[in-house]
Design an enzyme around this catalytic site. Sequence first.
Site, PDB file in Angstrom:
ATOM      1  N   ASP A 360       0.834  -1.191   0.000  1.00 49.12           N
ATOM      2  CA  ASP A 360       0.000   0.000   0.000  1.00 49.12           C
ATOM      3  C   ASP A 360       0.878   1.254   0.000  1.00 49.12           C
ATOM      4  O   ASP A 360       2.079   1.201  -0.303  1.00 49.12           O
ATOM      5  CB  ASP A 360      -0.945  -0.029   1.206  1.00 49.12           C
ATOM      6  CG  ASP A 360      -2.247   0.713   0.971  1.00 49.12           C
ATOM      7  OD1 ASP A 360      -2.233   1.957   0.971  1.00 49.12           O
ATOM      8  OD2 ASP A 360      -3.293   0.049   0.783  1.00 49.12           O
ATOM      9  N   ASP A 361       0.284   2.382   0.338  1.00 54.32           N
ATOM     10  CA  ASP A 361       0.986   3.666   0.350  1.00 54.32           C
ATOM     11  C   ASP A 361       2.282   3.560   1.169  1.00 54.32           C
ATOM     12  O   ASP A 361       2.336   2.854   2.171  1.00 54.32           O
ATOM     13  CB  ASP A 361       0.067   4.725   0.957  1.00 54.32           C
ATOM     14  CG  ASP A 361       0.535   6.145   0.691  1.00 54.32           C
ATOM     15  OD1 ASP A 361       1.604   6.323   0.079  1.00 54.32           O
ATOM     16  OD2 ASP A 361      -0.176   7.078   1.102  1.00 54.32           O
ATOM     17  N   ARG A 434      -5.637  16.286   2.572  1.00 55.07           N
ATOM     18  CA  ARG A 434      -4.517  15.333   2.660  1.00 55.07           C
ATOM     19  C   ARG A 434      -3.313  15.848   1.852  1.00 55.07           C
ATOM     20  O   ARG A 434      -2.575  15.073   1.261  1.00 55.07           O
ATOM     21  CB  ARG A 434      -4.939  13.954   2.141  1.00 55.07           C
ATOM     22  CG  ARG A 434      -5.905  13.223   3.054  1.00 55.07           C
ATOM     23  CD  ARG A 434      -6.516  12.021   2.360  1.00 55.07           C
ATOM     24  NE  ARG A 434      -5.501  11.128   1.839  1.00 55.07           N
ATOM     25  CZ  ARG A 434      -5.090  10.011   2.447  1.00 55.07           C
ATOM     26  NH1 ARG A 434      -5.606   9.680   3.610  1.00 55.07           N
ATOM     27  NH2 ARG A 434      -4.192   9.246   1.886  1.00 55.07           N
ATOM     28  N   LYS A 467      -4.566  -1.729  -6.339  1.00 55.63           N
ATOM     29  CA  LYS A 467      -5.588  -1.007  -5.588  1.00 55.63           C
ATOM     30  C   LYS A 467      -5.555   0.450  -6.044  1.00 55.63           C
ATOM     31  O   LYS A 467      -4.579   1.161  -5.817  1.00 55.63           O
ATOM     32  CB  LYS A 467      -5.327  -1.107  -4.089  1.00 55.63           C
ATOM     33  CG  LYS A 467      -6.371  -0.392  -3.240  1.00 55.63           C
ATOM     34  CD  LYS A 467      -6.051  -0.525  -1.754  1.00 55.63           C
ATOM     35  CE  LYS A 467      -7.054   0.258  -0.914  1.00 55.63           C
ATOM     36  NZ  LYS A 467      -6.735   0.173   0.534  1.00 55.63           N
ATOM     37  N   TRP A 468      -6.631   0.893  -6.699  1.00 60.48           N
ATOM     38  CA  TRP A 468      -6.722   2.230  -7.309  1.00 60.48           C
ATOM     39  C   TRP A 468      -7.510   3.124  -6.363  1.00 60.48           C
ATOM     40  O   TRP A 468      -8.712   2.995  -6.218  1.00 60.48           O
ATOM     41  CB  TRP A 468      -7.430   2.115  -8.658  1.00 60.48           C
ATOM     42  CG  TRP A 468      -7.564   3.360  -9.457  1.00 60.48           C
ATOM     43  CD1 TRP A 468      -8.199   4.509  -9.113  1.00 60.48           C
ATOM     44  CD2 TRP A 468      -7.068   3.561 -10.788  1.00 60.48           C
ATOM     45  NE1 TRP A 468      -8.139   5.422 -10.120  1.00 60.48           N
ATOM     46  CE2 TRP A 468      -7.451   4.862 -11.176  1.00 60.48           C
ATOM     47  CE3 TRP A 468      -6.365   2.775 -11.701  1.00 60.48           C
ATOM     48  CZ2 TRP A 468      -7.145   5.394 -12.428  1.00 60.48           C
ATOM     49  CZ3 TRP A 468      -6.062   3.302 -12.946  1.00 60.48           C
ATOM     50  CH2 TRP A 468      -6.441   4.596 -13.300  1.00 60.48           C
ATOM     51  N   ASP A 469      -6.831   4.077  -5.726  1.00 57.80           N
ATOM     52  CA  ASP A 469      -7.453   4.898  -4.698  1.00 57.80           C
ATOM     53  C   ASP A 469      -7.723   6.305  -5.212  1.00 57.80           C
ATOM     54  O   ASP A 469      -7.125   6.757  -6.195  1.00 57.80           O
ATOM     55  CB  ASP A 469      -6.536   4.955  -3.470  1.00 57.80           C
ATOM     56  CG  ASP A 469      -7.314   4.993  -2.165  1.00 57.80           C
ATOM     57  OD1 ASP A 469      -8.512   5.329  -2.194  1.00 57.80           O
ATOM     58  OD2 ASP A 469      -6.726   4.688  -1.109  1.00 57.80           O
ATOM     59  N   ASN A 471      -8.604   9.864  -2.904  1.00 54.13           N
ATOM     60  CA  ASN A 471      -8.866  10.267  -1.528  1.00 54.13           C
ATOM     61  C   ASN A 471      -9.259  11.723  -1.339  1.00 54.13           C
ATOM     62  O   ASN A 471      -8.924  12.329  -0.332  1.00 54.13           O
ATOM     63  CB  ASN A 471      -7.639   9.951  -0.661  1.00 54.13           C
ATOM     64  CG  ASN A 471      -7.550   8.470  -0.347  1.00 54.13           C
ATOM     65  OD1 ASN A 471      -8.522   7.861   0.068  1.00 54.13           O
ATOM     66  ND2 ASN A 471      -6.392   7.885  -0.580  1.00 54.13           N
ATOM     67  N   ASP A 537     -14.060   2.085   4.836  1.00 51.43           N
ATOM     68  CA  ASP A 537     -12.929   2.038   5.761  1.00 51.43           C
ATOM     69  C   ASP A 537     -13.354   1.603   7.155  1.00 51.43           C
ATOM     70  O   ASP A 537     -12.514   1.386   8.028  1.00 51.43           O
ATOM     71  CB  ASP A 537     -12.256   3.416   5.839  1.00 51.43           C
ATOM     72  CG  ASP A 537     -11.392   3.709   4.620  1.00 51.43           C
ATOM     73  OD1 ASP A 537     -11.068   2.759   3.885  1.00 51.43           O
ATOM     74  OD2 ASP A 537     -11.042   4.887   4.407  1.00 51.43           O
TER      75      ASP A 537
END
Length: 635
Positions: A360-361, A434, A467-469, A471, A537
């Site tokens: 992930d990130d 963010r 995984k295409w996010d 935010n 989430d």
Amino acid sequence: MAIFVADKTFYLETLRTSYIFCIQDGFPVHLYYGARIERCDLTHLIDRQIYSFCPMEDDNKPQLDSVALEYSGGNTGDFRICGINIRDGYGRIGCRLQYAEHSVTEGVSVPESLPHSRAYGHCDTLTVTLRDQAKNLTVRLIYTVFEDSDVIARHTEIVNFGRECYLLKAASFLLDFLPKAEPFDLIEVYGTIGHEFSLSRNSLTRGTRSFGSNKGFTSHTSNPFFCLTDHNADEDKGEAYGFNLLYSGNFLCEVQFNEIGKTRIVSGINAETFEWRLGRGESFTTPQAVLTYSASGIGRLSRNFHDHIRRGILPERFACKPRPIVVNTWETCGVNVDEEKVLRLAKRAKELGIDTVVLDDGWFRNDNRSGLGEWETDRKKFPSGLGQLSDTLHGMGLRFGLWIEPEMVSKDGLLMREHPDWIVGNGDTPYSWRYQYVLDFANPEIVDYIGDKMERILREARPDFVKWDANRYVSESGSNFIKVQGEVPHRLILGLYRLLERLTNAFPEILFESCSGGGGRFDLGMLYYTPQIWLSDNTNPFYRKDIQRGVSFGYPSSSVSCHVTATGVASLGFRYLVSSFGTYGYEFDICALSERDAREVAAMNRRYRDEQTFVLEGDLYRLADERTYQAYEYV
């Protein structure tokens, strides 16, 4: 044939439903939508009563304001909510549409540059062409009938053959109902981040109920799925009508219950944030909508949608194929991830029967203030590079997953400094969230730039899963590239679809999972490209079970990504029961499991593999939803 035409009456027939309309006095008049009936003359259902001072071409003809219509323009004598409205070159507003011609073809109609229902089983398409003669404007109403699953797909094409004009509203469909003894109940979805897909059910009252999104995404707050039901309809009995859009941007659903007891539905792109210039010879295509009907309660309605989505919307190569059991690094490491931690997690995953490790990130940055837009692997964390990490995991018999957020750019990043005009903005100082802004995907140059970046990364890393996010929502909507700013929200979505089309075609073996802070963009448009979406989430199982129940009304379990997390409020067994509702995985440090818990997790993974076919292909029956328990089954 699923479509039969006689004397300008159109019969759209599926296994269990009939949809009938005709041309009356030049207008497309709706007659019936419901359980399958024999073809017959239903023109006696046309309302010829005069209710008010509403004008008509001829005093002896039905009033447009009271006739059930298939599509209606604004400012034409039909004073209800309209499906389309335009402003011509003189600034005059209105659009009067009358029948010109029709055609029937086999197979599906594909809306240009938009996701759509793919062909399966037996399907035919009806195109009814309407014209505004004075403005030289053509509107095509397009119906594709999916006979096997009791679904009808509708969209609209508008072509301007006259002077420049502006579309102010262009709905995907309009549907009128005759009066009922009791008003319909409206079931809609609402929520917020962490509490998506709550259900609201209320009887219609006089006036217009509208819901939608102006956030650039379909949003956590609302969803384009909704249904109308009999007041006494439940899972197994009563009439129910369901509707959804294949669209991922600003949308609006309107349900009007008027003074004479008639109900009208209009759904499509949100007109509040929309204006589209049409020059001579130019056209506009609306997103596709899908409609279904059930005479056997809401459960049958849901299963109609589930069947259609699995067969006609999810990417065929993944729709009913086994999905990975994943473990994601985020809850274990956050951005403080590195090669050593990933390999430690991978070793434990292999022992437990987990087959995919998702990085992930954090693979390109140390916090959330930078890196988006550059996407350069942090060689201090991953000295061997992502390609070598991928090879190592593949050598262990595991699959490799990678997190990306292609639509965003970091506020203080290099790309932002080099191209400050590449972000969405309306001239005001933009707000950030963010520490990031939204890239202007209305500009094809930016879409191509990000596409090149993503292709380079994916060729190097060789992931099996992405995984295409996304935010943040879109605020200060505007573009330096587009002249008509009302076009920007829709063009952003078209740019997103173009990028998804490019990458899913270039890497057909990669399974893409969509995410937007949980369920901020859970819709059919994204499911066309990504066969599963991270639902929320909020992974507390006592809340999550209710979120999952809500999503099941319109979407199949195979599209819902559900993970076991480290919440301390429930046993592993209960967390498994909740998370095995959809596609399955883990979001906690599996290396910290006790030996007893590790054996239970391994058994859970074997059980999920045994049960997965039911999740991916089974018909879902919601059996009970009580204060202390839920029960459902797959068949």
